[in-house]
Motif scaffolding. Structure first.
Motif, PDB file in Angstrom:
ATOM      1  N   GLU A 844      42.879  71.605  51.771  1.00  0.00           N
ATOM      2  CA  GLU A 844      42.835  73.141  52.186  1.00  0.00           C
ATOM      3  C   GLU A 844      42.965  73.471  53.613  1.00  0.00           C
ATOM      4  O   GLU A 844      42.908  72.704  54.380  1.00  0.00           O
ATOM      5  N   ARG A 845      43.347  74.791  53.837  1.00  0.00           N
ATOM      6  CA  ARG A 845      43.685  75.056  55.364  1.00  0.00           C
ATOM      7  C   ARG A 845      42.599  74.597  56.436  1.00  0.00           C
ATOM      8  O   ARG A 845      43.066  74.030  57.485  1.00  0.00           O
ATOM      9  N   SER A 846      41.384  74.864  55.940  1.00  0.00           N
ATOM     10  CA  SER A 846      40.307  74.682  57.116  1.00  0.00           C
ATOM     11  C   SER A 846      40.425  73.141  57.559  1.00  0.00           C
ATOM     12  O   SER A 846      40.242  72.828  58.702  1.00  0.00           O
ATOM     13  N   LEU A 847      40.314  72.269  56.436  1.00  0.00           N
ATOM     14  CA  LEU A 847      40.281  70.969  56.613  1.00  0.00           C
ATOM     15  C   LEU A 847      41.747  70.499  57.437  1.00  0.00           C
ATOM     16  O   LEU A 847      41.697  69.595  58.293  1.00  0.00           O
ATOM     17  N   LYS A 848      42.797  70.930  56.930  1.00  0.00           N
ATOM     18  CA  LYS A 848      44.118  70.521  57.449  1.00  0.00           C
ATOM     19  C   LYS A 848      44.123  70.847  58.947  1.00  0.00           C
ATOM     20  O   LYS A 848      44.666  69.950  59.960  1.00  0.00           O
ATOM     21  N   ASP A 849      43.452  72.059  59.250  1.00  0.00           N
ATOM     22  CA  ASP A 849      43.672  72.469  60.708  1.00  0.00           C
ATOM     23  C   ASP A 849      42.809  71.438  61.632  1.00  0.00           C
ATOM     24  O   ASP A 849      43.223  71.091  62.588  1.00  0.00           O
ATOM     25  N   LYS A 850      41.808  70.997  61.232  1.00  0.00           N
ATOM     26  CA  LYS A 850      40.914  69.775  61.906  1.00  0.00           C
ATOM     27  C   LYS A 850      41.872  68.709  62.038  1.00  0.00           C
ATOM     28  O   LYS A 850      41.559  67.851  62.929  1.00  0.00           O
ATOM     29  N   LEU A 851      42.210  68.219  60.885  1.00  0.00           N
ATOM     30  CA  LEU A 851      43.272  66.965  60.814  1.00  0.00           C
ATOM     31  C   LEU A 851      44.347  66.863  61.847  1.00  0.00           C
ATOM     32  O   LEU A 851      44.978  65.936  62.430  1.00  0.00           O
ATOM     33  N   ASP A 852      44.988  68.153  61.723  1.00  0.00           N
ATOM     34  CA  ASP A 852      46.317  68.293  62.611  1.00  0.00           C
ATOM     35  C   ASP A 852      46.250  68.163  64.330  1.00  0.00           C
ATOM     36  O   ASP A 852      47.228  68.072  64.837  1.00  0.00           O
ATOM     37  N   LEU A 862      42.761  56.392  60.514  1.00  0.00           N
ATOM     38  CA  LEU A 862      42.577  56.181  59.329  1.00  0.00           C
ATOM     39  C   LEU A 862      42.991  54.686  59.297  1.00  0.00           C
ATOM     40  O   LEU A 862      42.519  54.019  58.121  1.00  0.00           O
ATOM     41  N   ILE A 863      43.327  53.873  60.110  1.00  0.00           N
ATOM     42  CA  ILE A 863      43.936  52.575  60.086  1.00  0.00           C
ATOM     43  C   ILE A 863      44.795  52.462  58.931  1.00  0.00           C
ATOM     44  O   ILE A 863      44.623  51.480  58.083  1.00  0.00           O
ATOM     45  N   THR A 864      45.920  53.179  58.904  1.00  0.00           N
ATOM     46  CA  THR A 864      47.052  52.997  58.121  1.00  0.00           C
ATOM     47  C   THR A 864      48.161  53.287  58.963  1.00  0.00           C
ATOM     48  O   THR A 864      48.250  53.609  60.037  1.00  0.00           O
ATOM     49  N   SER A 865      49.376  52.786  58.300  1.00  0.00           N
ATOM     50  CA  SER A 865      50.473  52.563  58.925  1.00  0.00           C
ATOM     51  C   SER A 865      51.230  53.967  59.273  1.00  0.00           C
ATOM     52  O   SER A 865      52.083  54.241  60.161  1.00  0.00           O
ATOM     53  N   ASP A 866      50.974  54.777  58.259  1.00  0.00           N
ATOM     54  CA  ASP A 866      51.399  56.289  58.597  1.00  0.00           C
ATOM     55  C   ASP A 866      50.326  57.260  57.820  1.00  0.00           C
ATOM     56  O   ASP A 866      49.684  56.885  56.835  1.00  0.00           O
ATOM     57  N   ALA A 867      50.085  58.395  58.283  1.00  0.00           N
ATOM     58  CA  ALA A 867      49.227  59.238  57.997  1.00  0.00           C
ATOM     59  C   ALA A 867      49.839  60.764  58.206  1.00  0.00           C
ATOM     60  O   ALA A 867      49.865  61.043  59.426  1.00  0.00           O
ATOM     61  N   ARG A 868      50.056  61.667  57.166  1.00  0.00           N
ATOM     62  CA  ARG A 868      50.388  62.895  57.256  1.00  0.00           C
ATOM     63  C   ARG A 868      49.628  63.963  56.582  1.00  0.00           C
ATOM     64  O   ARG A 868      48.854  63.338  55.628  1.00  0.00           O
ATOM     65  N   THR A 869      49.501  65.283  56.960  1.00  0.00           N
ATOM     66  CA  THR A 869      48.974  66.407  56.106  1.00  0.00           C
ATOM     67  C   THR A 869      49.659  67.217  55.404  1.00  0.00           C
ATOM     68  O   THR A 869      51.143  67.159  55.779  1.00  0.00           O
ATOM     69  N   ALA A 870      49.313  67.869  54.344  1.00  0.00           N
ATOM     70  CA  ALA A 870      50.198  68.693  53.702  1.00  0.00           C
ATOM     71  C   ALA A 870      49.415  69.695  53.145  1.00  0.00           C
ATOM     72  O   ALA A 870      48.212  69.438  52.728  1.00  0.00           O
ATOM     73  N   ALA A 871      49.835  70.938  52.721  1.00  0.00           N
ATOM     74  CA  ALA A 871      49.072  71.885  52.116  1.00  0.00           C
ATOM     75  C   ALA A 871      48.512  71.449  50.653  1.00  0.00           C
ATOM     76  O   ALA A 871      49.071  70.735  49.968  1.00  0.00           O
ATOM     77  N   ALA A 872      47.473  71.836  50.405  1.00  0.00           N
ATOM     78  CA  ALA A 872      46.799  71.606  49.163  1.00  0.00           C
ATOM     79  C   ALA A 872      47.382  72.082  47.818  1.00  0.00           C
ATOM     80  O   ALA A 872      47.592  71.198  46.946  1.00  0.00           O
TER      81      ALA A 872
END
Length: 937
Positions: A844-852, A862-872
């Motif tokens: 959701e937008r509020s969480l995405k803004d925090k992670l972006d 997150l200790i992953t090789s890749d991590a991206r965000t996308a709209a819910a």
């Protein structure tokens, strides 16, 4: 394939993973002693505000047990935490050295005084024995890591202490608190001595309960008291008593009724035919049924007060006794009429004073009846019970006889029943000089921890009788008084004489009194006076610490800030100290009182050798180390019973290892870091590092507050959680990549090392009062310049960091959700390590803004090789909804890219560099370029 190991900043420290405490701790103790650490602490903090915690003296007899360990460790944690706050907090240990337990041990070796050994040699043998015990106990107390003035402890048998005790005694006499009286006291027939209230414990006991007739001598007078004509009392009449101590009936001098109860005059049929008896109206049915009487008829009713001084016949002696009135008479048990023997009970004694009743003294110090006792001369009191019951039955005076289970006073040393016995003793009056009220007033000014301690000691002071301070033994401080042979009065110059005796005792110990020729002090008056040979109660000894130690020792002062002992000391040391201090200076000797509970096993049972559940502290510190024992004490809520067992200690040892390993990780990752030149300014630190320092600062405030409130178990819980969750569960896990893979002198790494340094500096102090040995070991491995010991320091001043750029709480919540999904993939064998995965977070937008905000550095968090965000709203069906984090769906897949052999991330650019075909572009930059730049994680 190129070996890139040399390009990594792998952890490095000499701080060992294994504590090996049982071996290392004794070496550290020797270093502390050789360096004079305690004296250095005194010098370092001299002139600062003082915090005084006096040692409630353990008794110098036997090896220390687990309860001793709890007590000493709690005191040490208080003292060390107060020192960290910047107080001058000296700790002077002490021992209680006089008294019966030592006498009994010495008697078993050399015999009783007058048999095989004279009094002087006997007292010397007691001193020698006490010194042996002190040396053994001191070794074990020091082994617990307790810092103190062990070379100069106070001992109640030191001549200076003994002399000052006599001076304090003199002040109490001058203020009118002392008197001599013949009254009943708790008497141990094994000790052959009077006992203080604190020396009595109550246990279940079976006694013979008897109902006994006391015939009315004038039936016409009885009828008159009930408003009846004389002929109405037309049968034998009696007043019945009930007692569980038949052996005291020979000393009966009255029968007490309640002035407030209604008593009925009843005619009933018993084994002897028609009889008339007096019973409380509300008890008549129960009592007559117990006797087996029937056909009860109530003739009249009168208040108990109407029967005052009615004459009764003693059940078997040629003696008449009166009816007296007392508010202590109740209908809870018995017959509503109380057999009164002024020589064998407190209420009985008070009745004797009020009604001028004689006090018999037919029982000697061994509990045996003297020749004056008819029918039972030479019998022990308890063995006389059945003989007296038989005599009462023979005389027709026994109404009922049964065994009765009840709580009964026992000697705390011998665990044997005690008796009330009238003897001439010395008493401190609770009321003549207003001491009781003054003590109650002072109690209200004291801070009690837990707060229920105030109500407990207040009730005890409100209800306690006068304090019997005299004992009839050999090993103790003498009641150094001269009494006139004819009048029994104290010598008029008693204060001056006591000071003269005190000066001799300072030089020669208490032997100076016992060997004193009165003529040396009294001259021509000597023949008119006799020396008192009694000694003072040992509770009087230890209760004088405020006068004999706090007032005299150069490092101490009165009142103390805190007295700390077990919950039984509301009856003992807390109270004896309070009463003597109020008697001398009108104030309490302490500002605060902390009480801890007793140790039990994990099932709540008392420690018992026969049950095999005893945990010896010596075994624990020789096998697991004293710091494990100290951590157990800190982890326990001392306000109640404190559970301990091998299993509990193993769990504590696991917690210890977690905390030790956390500190080891911090130390290992500060390799090559010099805080003087490598530390990064707080404003320039990476966001995650600032978060970690801020978390440590917030926790430090909680820790300091908990130490101030003596909430050690909260400190353990919060620091342990900090190690497990904030550090091990998040921060230290995330920073490994940055620590290991960035350039050694890079800003990213130095920022992290700066945070680790600040956290370690703070954390070693948080733990120092608890894990004293381990903290000292950590202290020696910290980078930079430091004083010789952590115990010479105060709290670390953590830097103030600005508001966070990242909502790390949101990141942690998302990370936990990702870990849950990756764990499922690992179990399905779709991935191995978390770096085998790529994740897409549909938010959701509020969480995405925090992670972006994190951008590409989200993958490091997150200790992953890749991590991206996308709209819910673009999430596929395969995305898993977050269980705890709302507005989150996770799609995790195995990465299709090659694994970098240096950082283990799977990245698309692995192999792009021909000279370094096995590593990713980020690692290439860190190996031979300008190095990567990190902002957040």
């Amino acid at each position: 394939m190129t070996d890139y190991k040399s390009t990594l900043n792998l952890p490095k420290t000499d701080f060992p993973m294994r504590g090996n405490l049982a071996k290392r701790e004794p070496d550290m103790l020797r270093e502390w002693e050789d360096s004079g650490l305690y004296q250095k602490i005194r010098e370092r903090f001299r002139g600062r505000p003082k915090f005084i915690l006096p040692d409630g003296p353990p008794y110098a007899n036997g090896d220390i047990h687990i309860g001793h360990a709890v007590n000493k460790i709690l005191k040490d944690m208080v003292v060390k935490s107060r020192t960290l706050e910047g107080f001058d907090a000296p700790y002077v240990p002490g021992w209680d050295c006089h008294g019966l337990p030592i006498e009994l041990k010495v008697e078993a070796k050399v015999g009783k005084v007058g048999d095989k050994v004279d009094a002087r040699d006997f007292r010397q043998a007691c001193r020698d024995y006490a010194h042996e015990q002190i040396d053994r106990q001191r070794t074990d107390f020091k082994r617990l890591g307790v810092l103190g003035d062990w070379d100069r402890p106070y001992l109640t048998m030191n001549p200076q202490y003994e002399a000052d005790q006599l001076r304090a005694f003199g002040k109490m006499i001058e203020r009118g608190h002392l008197y001599k009286g013949y009254k009943p006291v708790h008497w141990c027939m094994d000790c052959r001595s009077a006992m203080a209230e604190a020396e009595v414990e109550y246990q279940e006991h079976t006694s013979p309960a008897v109902d006994v007739r006391f015939p009315v001598t004038d039936k016409a007078e009885l009828a008159k008291r009930f408003g009846l004509a004389a002929e109405a009392v037309d049968a034998p009449a009696f007043l019945p008593i009930w007692t569980t101590t038949p052996w005291t009936i020979p000393a009966n001098r009255a029968v007490a009724l309640s002035p407030k109860l209604e008593y009925g005059l009843y005619a009933a049929t018993g084994p002897n035919g028609r009889e008339i008896t007096v019973l409380p109206v509300e008890m008549v049915d129960t009592v007559l049924e117990r006797w087996g009487f029937g056909g009860a008829e109530r003739l009249a009713v009168a208040a108990g007060s109407e029967l005052l001084r009615l004459s009764l016949q003693h059940p078997y002696l040629d003696r008449q006794v009166p009816v007296v009135l007392g508010d202590h008479v109740t209908t809870e048990s018995g017959t509503g009429a109380v057999h009164t023997a002024p020589g064998h009970g407190q209420e009985d004694y008070l009745m004797g004073l009020e009604y001028d009743l004689p006090m018999d003294h037919q029982v000697n110090e061994n509990g045996v009846f003297t020749d004056e006792a008819e029918h039972i001369a030479g019998e022990h009191v308890f063995k006389a019970n059945p003989k007296l019951v038989a005599l009462l039955e023979e005389r027709g005076m026994l109404l009922h006889h049964e065994k009765y289970q009840h709580s009964y006073p026992h000697c705390w040393r011998h665990k044997t029943p005690v008796i009330f016995r009238g003897t001439p003793q010395w008493f401190v009056s609770m009321d003549r000089g207003g001491m009781r009220q003054a003590a109650l007033d002072e109690i209200g000014k004291v801070k009690f921890t837990p707060d229920w301690g105030e109500g407990r000691i207040r009730a005890m002071v409100e209800n306690r009788p006068d304090w019997c301070i005299s004992r009839q033994r050999s090993w103790g401080v003498p009641i150094a008084l001269f009494l006139h042979r004819e009048t029994g009065e104290l010598h008029p110059k008693t204060p001056e004489l006591l000071e003269a005796v005190a000066k001799r005792v300072e030089k020669e110990s208490i032997d100076a009194w016992f060997e004193l020729d009165p003529a040396e002090l009294l001259g021509d008056e000597a023949d008119n006076y006799e020396k008192v040979t009694d000694i003072l109660d040992v509770w009087f000894d230890s209760g004088m610490v405020h006068f004999c130690v706090l007032d005299r020792h150069e490092d101490l002062q009165v009142p103390a800030d805190l007295f700390l002992e077990g919950s039984d000391q509301h009856r003992g040391w807390f109270q004896s100290s309070l009463l003597t201090s109020v008697a001398i200076r009108d104030t309490a000797p302490y500002k605060g009182v902390l009480t801890h509970g007793f140790t039990v096993d994990e099932k709540g049972r008392k420690m018992s050798k026969s049950m095999g559940n005893v945990v010896a502290p010596q075994k624990v510190f020789n096998q697991m180390g004293a710091d494990v024992l100290r951590l157990w004490v800190a982890a326990s809520d001392y306000r109640g019973e404190i559970a301990v067992s091998d299993q509990i200690l193993k769990r504590v040892a696991d917690s210890y290892r977690r905390m030790r390993n956390t500190l080891r990780f911090l130390l290992a990752n500060m390799a090559g870091f010099d805080p003087a030149k490598d530390a990064v300014e707080p404003s320039q630190m990476l966001a995650l590092d600032r978060w970690a320092v801020a978390r440590a600062a917030a926790l430090q405030e909680e820790v300091r507050g908990a130490y101030d409130r003596y909430e050690f178990h909260h400190i353990y819980q919060r620091v342990h959680n900090f190690c497990v969750n904030d550090m091990g569960g998040f921060y230290l896990d995330v920073i490994k990549d940055r620590q290991y893979t960035t350039q050694a002198d890079s800003h990213a790494r130095r920022s992290c090392q700066t945070a680790l340094y600040h956290i370690a500096e703070a954390m070693v102090r948080w733990l120092a009062p608890i894990l004293s040995f381990t903290s000292e070991e950590i202290w020696r491995h910290l980078p930079g310049e430091h004083p010789d010991s952590v115990f010479l320091e105060t709290w670390y001043e953590l830097p103030t960091v600005k508001a966070e750029d990242v909502d790390w709480e949101a990141v942690i919540a998302v990370r936990d959700e990702v870990k849950r999904v990756l764990e499922r993939l690992r179990n399905e064998e779709k991935i191995g390590a978390s770096l085998d995965a790529d994740v897409t977070l549909f938010c959701e937008r509020s969480l995405k803004d925090k992670l972006d905000v994190l951008g590409d550095e989200l993958r490091f968090a997150l200790i992953t090789s890749d991590a991206r965000t996308a709209a819910a709203d673009g999430r596929p069906d395969a995305a898993e909804a977050g269980q705890e984090a709302k507005g989150l769906w996770i799609l995790a897949e195995r990465s299709e890219h090659e694994k970098c052999v240096r950082c283990w991330h799977r990245r698309a650019d692995v192999g792009d560099n021909a000279e370094h075909p096995d590593i990713c572009g980020r690692c290439v930059s860190n190996v031979e370029g300008d190095g990567e730049v990190r902002r957040f994680a």
